[in-house]
Design a protein around this motif. Structure first.
Motif, PDB file in Angstrom:
ATOM      1  N   GLN A   1      10.282   3.495   5.456  1.00 12.75           N
ATOM      2  CA  GLN A   1      10.332   4.740   6.235  1.00 12.75           C
ATOM      3  C   GLN A   1       8.934   5.186   6.633  1.00 12.75           C
ATOM      4  O   GLN A   1       8.701   5.604   7.777  1.00 12.75           O
ATOM      5  CB  GLN A   1      11.010   5.843   5.415  1.00 12.75           C
ATOM      6  N   ASP A   2       8.001   5.105   5.684  1.00 19.88           N
ATOM      7  CA  ASP A   2       6.635   5.558   5.944  1.00 19.88           C
ATOM      8  C   ASP A   2       5.934   4.688   6.975  1.00 19.88           C
ATOM      9  O   ASP A   2       5.132   5.178   7.780  1.00 19.88           O
ATOM     10  CB  ASP A   2       5.828   5.592   4.648  1.00 19.88           C
ATOM     11  N   ILE A   3       6.227   3.409   6.979  1.00 16.76           N
ATOM     12  CA  ILE A   3       5.651   2.525   7.988  1.00 16.76           C
ATOM     13  C   ILE A   3       6.151   2.926   9.374  1.00 16.76           C
ATOM     14  O   ILE A   3       5.362   3.052  10.328  1.00 16.76           O
ATOM     15  CB  ILE A   3       5.994   1.048   7.696  1.00 16.76           C
ATOM     16  N   GLU A   4       7.443   3.139   9.509  1.00 13.15           N
ATOM     17  CA  GLU A   4       8.015   3.538  10.802  1.00 13.15           C
ATOM     18  C   GLU A   4       7.421   4.855  11.276  1.00 13.15           C
ATOM     19  O   GLU A   4       7.068   5.013  12.455  1.00 13.15           O
ATOM     20  CB  GLU A   4       9.535   3.665  10.689  1.00 13.15           C
TER      21      GLU A   4
ATOM     22  N   ILE B   1      -0.170  -2.501  18.083  1.00 17.72           N
ATOM     23  CA  ILE B   1       0.652  -1.697  17.180  1.00 17.72           C
ATOM     24  C   ILE B   1       1.585  -2.594  16.376  1.00 17.72           C
ATOM     25  O   ILE B   1       1.792  -2.409  15.178  1.00 17.72           O
ATOM     26  CB  ILE B   1       1.469  -0.648  17.978  1.00 17.72           C
ATOM     27  N   ASP B   2       2.160  -3.593  17.047  1.00 16.77           N
ATOM     28  CA  ASP B   2       3.077  -4.494  16.370  1.00 16.77           C
ATOM     29  C   ASP B   2       2.350  -5.308  15.293  1.00 16.77           C
ATOM     30  O   ASP B   2       2.911  -5.560  14.213  1.00 16.77           O
ATOM     31  CB  ASP B   2       3.741  -5.437  17.370  1.00 16.77           C
ATOM     32  N   GLY B   3       1.111  -5.694  15.580  1.00 18.60           N
ATOM     33  CA  GLY B   3       0.332  -6.419  14.582  1.00 18.60           C
ATOM     34  C   GLY B   3       0.064  -5.564  13.350  1.00 18.60           C
ATOM     35  O   GLY B   3       0.096  -6.050  12.217  1.00 18.60           O
ATOM     36  N   LEU B   4      -0.193  -4.280  13.570  1.00 23.00           N
ATOM     37  CA  LEU B   4      -0.387  -3.345  12.470  1.00 23.00           C
ATOM     38  C   LEU B   4       0.892  -3.216  11.644  1.00 23.00           C
ATOM     39  O   LEU B   4       0.849  -3.258  10.408  1.00 23.00           O
ATOM     40  CB  LEU B   4      -0.804  -1.971  13.002  1.00 23.00           C
ATOM     41  N   LYS B   5       2.010  -3.065  12.312  1.00 24.49           N
ATOM     42  CA  LYS B   5       3.288  -2.922  11.608  1.00 24.49           C
ATOM     43  C   LYS B   5       3.580  -4.154  10.761  1.00 24.49           C
ATOM     44  O   LYS B   5       4.051  -4.042   9.617  1.00 24.49           O
ATOM     45  CB  LYS B   5       4.421  -2.693  12.617  1.00 24.49           C
ATOM     46  N   GLN B   6       3.291  -5.320  11.292  1.00 27.86           N
ATOM     47  CA  GLN B   6       3.526  -6.554  10.537  1.00 27.86           C
ATOM     48  C   GLN B   6       2.662  -6.597   9.278  1.00 27.86           C
ATOM     49  O   GLN B   6       3.134  -7.003   8.204  1.00 27.86           O
ATOM     50  CB  GLN B   6       3.232  -7.766  11.417  1.00 27.86           C
TER      51      GLN B   6
END
Length: 239
Positions: free
Chosen positions: A85-88, A109-114
């Motif tokens: 949840q915190d990542i999202e 942003i996607d690289g950070l999320k990964q």
């Protein structure tokens, strides 16, 4: 409602107030200017460890590593869900202020999320396998013996939340981290959330030096938040 139900409800409310997010092992190595040779054979504390994968990965490099955090009082399944949840939530917020950050490391942003998801998965998997390596603590008090660790690392807590944590808390926490540390303490970054150097840094450094330590601000090879590329390096001169 039973006492047990009330207790579980209170814990759920407490968990909601905690941000359970972490950095990868690779980020830690850059943030703290470490090499694999710096880890081998050393006892290392990551505090607060959050959902970081450093403790897990550094153990594979021959370190005797451990993490400590207020979040570790909660069940691992709950932490894993909270971390997702915190990542999202974090990703949505960063999309609105992405100009305040440098993207050469993550690429997007996607690289950070990964990266954040990988850290969460690595850390929670390690918690299940080695639960004794993840110790609950509530700073500025730690449940460890004096000079238990050769090296202590502390990332994205002190200084970062200077608007919520006063000078006394910073001083007490650093002195406690030093108490459980035999040789050196590294803190990253040295700036507040605004990107400005911690305003009472010089006063704090004077206090630490009076404890018989050398203190320096060292540029590192990591910068995500703009201006956050320096760590505080504290060495006990009595070592």
């Amino acid at each position: 409602m039973s006492r047990e139900e009330l207790s579980n409800k209170d814990l759920s409310l407490e968990l909601e107030q905690i941000i359970f997010i972490g950095r990868t092992y690779e980020e830690y190595m850059l943030m703290f200017g470490l090499t694999p040779e710096d880890l081998r054979g050393r006892s290392i504390l990551d505090c607060p460890g959050g959902a970081c994968s450093f403790s897990s990965r550094s153990r594979r490099q021959g370190a005797d590593s451990m993490a400590s955090d207020i979040a570790y009082q909660f069940a691992i399944n709950n932490l894993e869900y909270k971390g997702q949840q915190d990542i999202e939530h974090t990703i949505k917020q960063l999309e609105q202020v992405r100009e305040r950050y440098r993207w050469d490391y993550f690429g997007s942003i996607d690289g950070l999320k990964q990266a954040r998801t990988r850290a969460l998965q690595d850390s929670t998997a390690d918690m299940r396998e080695f639960p004794d390596r993840y110790v609950y603590s509530e700073l500025p008090v730690l449940p460890f013996a004096d000079e238990r660790f050769d090296l202590t690392l502390s990332a994205h807590f002190l200084f970062t939340y200077a608007d919520r944590l006063d000078f006394n808390f910073h001083a007490q926490t650093i002195l406690e981290l030093l108490r459980v540390t035999r040789y050196e303490l590294r803190i990253f970054p040295t700036v507040e959330l605004s990107g400005i150097r911690y305003e009472k840094m010089d006063e704090l450094k004077t206090l630490i030096e009076k404890q018989g330590c050398t203190v320096s601000e060292v540029k590192t090879g990591y910068e995500f938040q703009q201006g956050a590329d320096t760590m505080l390096h504290i060495v006990k001169t009595s070592f």
